[in-house]
Design an enzyme around this catalytic site. Sequence first.
Site, mmCIF file in Angstrom:
data_model
loop_
_atom_site.group_PDB
_atom_site.id
_atom_site.type_symbol
_atom_site.label_atom_id
_atom_site.label_comp_id
_atom_site.label_asym_id
_atom_site.label_seq_id
_atom_site.Cartn_x
_atom_site.Cartn_y
_atom_site.Cartn_z
ATOM 1 N N LYS A 1 0.848 -1.182 0.000
ATOM 2 C CA LYS A 1 0.000 0.000 0.000
ATOM 3 C C LYS A 1 0.890 1.241 0.000
ATOM 4 O O LYS A 1 1.764 1.372 0.857
ATOM 5 C CB LYS A 1 -0.860 -0.046 1.270
HETATM 6 O O1 G3P Z 1 -9.161 1.809 4.674
HETATM 7 C C1 G3P Z 1 -8.851 3.071 5.164
HETATM 8 C C2 G3P Z 1 -9.503 3.256 6.461
HETATM 9 O O2 G3P Z 1 -8.846 2.542 7.442
HETATM 10 C C3 G3P Z 1 -9.685 4.639 6.871
HETATM 11 O O3 G3P Z 1 -10.827 4.650 7.631
HETATM 12 O O4 G3P Z 1 -12.409 5.466 9.274
HETATM 13 O O5 G3P Z 1 -9.958 5.992 9.491
HETATM 14 O O6 G3P Z 1 -11.331 7.082 7.735
HETATM 15 P P1 G3P Z 1 -11.140 5.870 8.583
#
Ligand code: G3P
Length: 217
Positions: free
Chosen positions: A83
């Site tokens: 990634k």
């Molecule tokens: O896949 C990316 C994710 O982990 C981000 O999620 O909820 O931290 O915006 P969030």
Amino acid sequence: MKFFVDTADVEAIAELNDLGMVDGVTTNPSLIMKSGRDIKEVTREICAMVAGPVSAETVALDADGMIAEGRELAKIADNITIKVPLTWAGLKACKVLSDEGRMVNVTLCFSANQALLAAKAGATFISPFIGRLDDLNLDGMELIEEIRTIYDNYDFRTEILAASIRSVNHMKEAALIGADVATAPPAVIKAMAGHVLTDKGLDAFLKDWEKTGQKIL
Ligand code: G3P
């Protein structure tokens, strides 16, 4: 739509994996921190459990650093997806790593133009962040729609991996639009099974069953 689980919590992944709900896993530095585990150790454990792609994120800011970290992470297992962030350096790293035949997930995507560049650079997955756009009163799902249209217009093979999913509605909308993959926290995937009318209906059935005085076993 494929389901990836967005966590480095091995027990949570195992529970969903046993149900056949896990087509892959995504992690990031914040999720590794949350797990309290060593990145290589926990990623190796996840890769051994899950057959599909497991994303492990680089942290260097320059392309050479990302490439070196990506190659190191790829040694963990064959199903590692490297990634990299959607920066100019990340796109360079994506091109080099994908030319080597490695799976690359380009993350932190917030615009259709960024997604177009990632596809040109050979990304296996593009990760548009829905929830973080919604947080700013923007429309995360609109971005998924735009990328779907652009990728379909030109037959790009890069898979749309809807990320930063926060709700069951995000899952439904991503599936309706035709995202190839959605990555969600375990709690969101489990919440998809819930419905107030299911609970109410079950309660009524059980009350009536009790009145029959019968037993199945
Ligand atoms: O896949 C990316 C994710 O982990 C981000 O999620 O909820 O931290 O915006 P969030």
